[in-house]
Design a protein around this motif. Structure first.
Motif, PDB file in Angstrom:
ATOM      1  N   ILE A 108       4.203   8.489  -6.477  1.00  0.00           N
ATOM      2  CA  ILE A 108       3.235   8.052  -5.472  1.00  0.00           C
ATOM      3  C   ILE A 108       2.063   7.326  -6.127  1.00  0.00           C
ATOM      4  CG2 ILE A 108       1.516   8.899  -3.841  1.00  0.00           C
ATOM      5  CD1 ILE A 108       3.494  10.945  -2.887  1.00  0.00           C
ATOM      6  N   GLU A 109       1.586   7.891  -7.218  1.00  0.00           N
ATOM      7  CA  GLU A 109       0.446   7.259  -7.894  1.00  0.00           C
ATOM      8  C   GLU A 109       0.787   5.872  -8.389  1.00  0.00           C
ATOM      9  OE1 GLU A 109      -2.099   9.088 -10.838  1.00  0.00           O
ATOM     10  OE2 GLU A 109      -1.746  11.056  -9.943  1.00  0.00           O
ATOM     11  N   ILE A 110       1.965   5.742  -8.968  1.00  0.00           N
ATOM     12  CA  ILE A 110       2.369   4.443  -9.505  1.00  0.00           C
ATOM     13  C   ILE A 110       2.515   3.429  -8.388  1.00  0.00           C
ATOM     14  CG2 ILE A 110       4.299   3.218 -10.569  1.00  0.00           C
ATOM     15  CD1 ILE A 110       4.677   5.629 -12.378  1.00  0.00           C
ATOM     16  N   GLN A 111       3.111   3.852  -7.325  1.00  0.00           N
ATOM     17  CA  GLN A 111       3.324   2.960  -6.192  1.00  0.00           C
ATOM     18  C   GLN A 111       1.991   2.430  -5.658  1.00  0.00           C
ATOM     19  OE1 GLN A 111       6.768   3.208  -4.957  1.00  0.00           O
ATOM     20  NE2 GLN A 111       6.674   2.584  -2.832  1.00  0.00           N
ATOM     21  N   GLU A 112       1.006   3.305  -5.624  1.00  0.00           N
ATOM     22  CA  GLU A 112      -0.293   2.894  -5.093  1.00  0.00           C
ATOM     23  C   GLU A 112      -1.002   1.923  -6.030  1.00  0.00           C
ATOM     24  OE1 GLU A 112      -2.335   6.509  -4.456  1.00  0.00           O
ATOM     25  OE2 GLU A 112      -1.535   6.803  -2.434  1.00  0.00           O
ATOM     26  N   ARG A 113      -0.686   2.070  -7.302  1.00  0.00           N
ATOM     27  CA  ARG A 113      -1.409   1.293  -8.299  1.00  0.00           C
ATOM     28  C   ARG A 113      -0.789  -0.073  -8.513  1.00  0.00           C
ATOM     29  NH1 ARG A 113      -2.268   4.484 -13.744  1.00  0.00           N
ATOM     30  NH2 ARG A 113      -2.803   5.869 -12.033  1.00  0.00           N
ATOM     31  N   ARG A 114       0.519  -0.145  -8.410  1.00  0.00           N
ATOM     32  CA  ARG A 114       1.215  -1.397  -8.705  1.00  0.00           C
ATOM     33  C   ARG A 114       0.953  -2.445  -7.636  1.00  0.00           C
ATOM     34  NH1 ARG A 114       6.501   0.130 -11.769  1.00  0.00           N
ATOM     35  NH2 ARG A 114       7.235   1.218  -9.936  1.00  0.00           N
ATOM     36  N   THR A 115       0.925  -3.679  -8.031  1.00  0.00           N
ATOM     37  CA  THR A 115       0.873  -4.754  -7.056  1.00  0.00           C
ATOM     38  C   THR A 115       2.237  -4.818  -6.387  1.00  0.00           C
ATOM     39  OG1 THR A 115       1.786  -6.576  -8.336  1.00  0.00           O
ATOM     40  CG2 THR A 115      -0.468  -5.940  -8.808  1.00  0.00           C
ATOM     41  N   PRO A 116       2.219  -4.999  -5.069  1.00  0.00           N
ATOM     42  CA  PRO A 116       3.466  -4.891  -4.312  1.00  0.00           C
ATOM     43  C   PRO A 116       4.519  -5.902  -4.759  1.00  0.00           C
ATOM     44  CG  PRO A 116       1.564  -5.397  -2.906  1.00  0.00           C
ATOM     45  CD  PRO A 116       1.062  -5.302  -4.272  1.00  0.00           C
ATOM     46  N   THR A 117       5.744  -5.467  -4.805  1.00  0.00           N
ATOM     47  CA  THR A 117       6.850  -6.347  -5.149  1.00  0.00           C
ATOM     48  C   THR A 117       7.291  -7.118  -3.913  1.00  0.00           C
ATOM     49  OG1 THR A 117       8.497  -4.711  -4.576  1.00  0.00           O
ATOM     50  CG2 THR A 117       7.634  -4.631  -6.803  1.00  0.00           C
ATOM     51  N   LEU A 122      -7.620   4.529   0.950  1.00  0.00           N
ATOM     52  CA  LEU A 122      -7.057   5.216  -0.210  1.00  0.00           C
ATOM     53  C   LEU A 122      -7.822   6.515  -0.442  1.00  0.00           C
ATOM     54  CD1 LEU A 122      -6.221   2.891  -3.243  1.00  0.00           C
ATOM     55  CD2 LEU A 122      -4.932   4.816  -2.327  1.00  0.00           C
ATOM     56  N   ASP A 123      -7.084   7.543  -0.753  1.00  0.00           N
ATOM     57  CA  ASP A 123      -7.751   8.764  -1.167  1.00  0.00           C
ATOM     58  C   ASP A 123      -8.525   8.505  -2.456  1.00  0.00           C
ATOM     59  OD1 ASP A 123      -6.839  10.208   0.905  1.00  0.00           O
ATOM     60  OD2 ASP A 123      -5.815  11.722  -0.283  1.00  0.00           O
ATOM     61  N   PRO A 124      -9.730   9.035  -2.555  1.00  0.00           N
ATOM     62  CA  PRO A 124     -10.412   8.941  -3.848  1.00  0.00           C
ATOM     63  C   PRO A 124      -9.597   9.696  -4.891  1.00  0.00           C
ATOM     64  CG  PRO A 124     -11.542  10.445  -2.355  1.00  0.00           C
ATOM     65  CD  PRO A 124     -10.497   9.743  -1.550  1.00  0.00           C
ATOM     66  N   PRO A 125      -9.611   9.213  -6.125  1.00  0.00           N
ATOM     67  CA  PRO A 125      -8.820   9.837  -7.196  1.00  0.00           C
ATOM     68  C   PRO A 125      -9.055  11.333  -7.308  1.00  0.00           C
ATOM     69  CG  PRO A 125      -9.829   7.805  -7.961  1.00  0.00           C
ATOM     70  CD  PRO A 125     -10.361   8.056  -6.581  1.00  0.00           C
ATOM     71  N   ASP A 126     -10.282  11.758  -7.061  1.00  0.00           N
ATOM     72  CA  ASP A 126     -10.562  13.188  -7.144  1.00  0.00           C
ATOM     73  C   ASP A 126      -9.667  13.971  -6.190  1.00  0.00           C
ATOM     74  OD1 ASP A 126     -12.344  12.891  -9.073  1.00  0.00           O
ATOM     75  OD2 ASP A 126     -14.111  13.535  -7.942  1.00  0.00           O
ATOM     76  N   ASN A 127      -9.555  13.447  -4.982  1.00  0.00           N
ATOM     77  CA  ASN A 127      -8.729  14.106  -3.997  1.00  0.00           C
ATOM     78  C   ASN A 127      -7.280  14.208  -4.471  1.00  0.00           C
ATOM     79  OD1 ASN A 127     -10.474  14.834  -2.066  1.00  0.00           O
ATOM     80  ND2 ASN A 127      -9.655  13.497  -0.463  1.00  0.00           N
TER      81      ASN A 127
END
Lengths: 230, 230
Positions: B165-174, B205-210
């Motif tokens: 999930i984290e990677i998906q949120e971070r990557r630029t969409p394919t 987006l959820d804040p990273p802390d969350n």
DNA sequence: CCAATACTGCGATCGATGTTCGCAGTATTC
DNA sequence: GAATACTGCGAACATCGATCGCAGTATTGG
């Protein structure tokens, strides 16, 4: 003008002009699923499908732009087998748990689903119905849309994990696993991994009741952990 | 007499006779990992590795019996990067949580790890150390060996899910995801999936802390749900 | 010391894969 | 009835994992 890539679900199944297609997406999906049941996802190749349809590989590309589309078709077809007519009780945890059980059954019925790359989870029409159903179970839960989607994603992941374990326990070991076991025995013998040796030494199978309860307990915990009331 | 299939870890890295090999498993693994970082698991092919080593594809098979062996090599190499010198506190939940955090970092560092088929998790020497460490954290917990192994397997699965999930949120969409989004927009527009439309409409987006707290909370819940004291 | 042995490097090649091209045929549209 | 937009598909391409066999090389045993 290069064709921009779109989902198979956005393209019409057939055009309005030429001759009627001799096959259909549904038929191709069915054949592909049979191949996957018989030989795993790796056995799903354009040539094998074409052979089963009595045609050549190139013909398939009138129905499908890429192999991934093919897998989308398969995925969506079996997703449609999940019974969404089960009425929701209003208790989000119990409703999603019930859905999770049905989903796990789906994985057990189609083990190749576990080999479909998660990344690849583009949802088709039937998967959309599924997702809508799951979101309906969460309708009155105070979470953001993204949180709900992530929760459902995690839930499906957990289901896949349990299904994976169950399948592994049920299947007769492959050559790979035999080799694995042999190496683990060697590891155990060298004395530097006593706990691995111990864990593998005496391993009674959990009774199915335990596994089932464990699954339900974990699912509930996951859901309440995500903030569902319960 | 047909060679019976064995794990790569049971075969000696080199024989005692002939000339010294020009390469090594470690070197091949390193090259393969570089390829995977650059182009994903699919970019890891015998030919590409051979080219990077300045040799032919056939030469690789002196070091590796199959492509799966290659992936075993890669998997074990990066698994060795997890720091196992962190002392255990004696609290199983906290110890495994800490290990889970380090493992998730590994996934984020090597996203291709998520594409390694789970089934394929043959453990090599470094993965064995990892497993031994995890079992050590569980040493005084009253569970059967099999239950402990399943618990660790589930834990790793959960870590992979969060990493995914984290990677998906971070990557630029394919391109794939763009197509997916377009179709979802169409779904939202047709009115038959109002909740999907709603969930995708406003998605801060959820804040990273969350996200981090959520991960830790879920991990703890999973572990206690499995019967760990906590 | 030298032959037997067991290894390494690797060019050539096999079979299978996903995918593309171009052409012949067919139904619809204007 | 011509233009159009399809369908079916044989042939072909690039790439993949893997095998074979041979030439070369280090170790072993007599």
């Amino acid at each position: 003008m290069p064709e921009e890539p779109t989902s198979i679900w956005m393209r019409p199944e057939r055009g309005a002009r030429g001759p009627a297609p001799e096959h259909s997406r549904a038929q191709i999906a069915a054949v592909a699923i049979d191949l996957a049941i018989a030989g795993g996802l790796a056995a799903v190749s354009t040539r094998q499908i074409a052979k089963a349809l009595g045609t050549g590989p190139a013909s398939l590309y009138r129905y499908v732009a890429t192999r991934d589309d093919l897998i989308d078709l398969m995925h969506d077809a079996v997703t449609g087998e999940v019974d969404l007519s089960v009425p929701l009780t209003g208790d989000p945890v119990e409703d999603l748990l019930s859905l999770a059980v049905r989903t796990k059954d789906l994985y057990l019925r189609y083990p190749w689903l576990l080999d479909v790359p998660v990344e690849r989870n583009r949802l088709g029409p039937r998967a959309a119905d599924y997702l809508e159903y799951a979101l309906r179970a969460l309708q009155h839960v105070p979470m953001t849309g993204r949180q709900k989607l992530e929760a459902i994603s995690l839930l499906n992941g957990l289901v896949a994990l349990f299904a994976h374990i169950e399948i592994q326990e049920r299947r007769t070991p492959t050559a790979r696993q035999a080799a694995q076991t042999a190496y683990q025995a060697q590891l155990a013998a060298d004395g530097r991994h006593p706990l691995i040796a111990d864990a593998m030494a005496h391993s009674p199978l959990d009774p199915p009741d335990n596994a089932r309860q464990s699954f339900e307990r974990m699912t509930r915990r996951l859901l309440t952990g995500l903030g569902l009331p319960g």
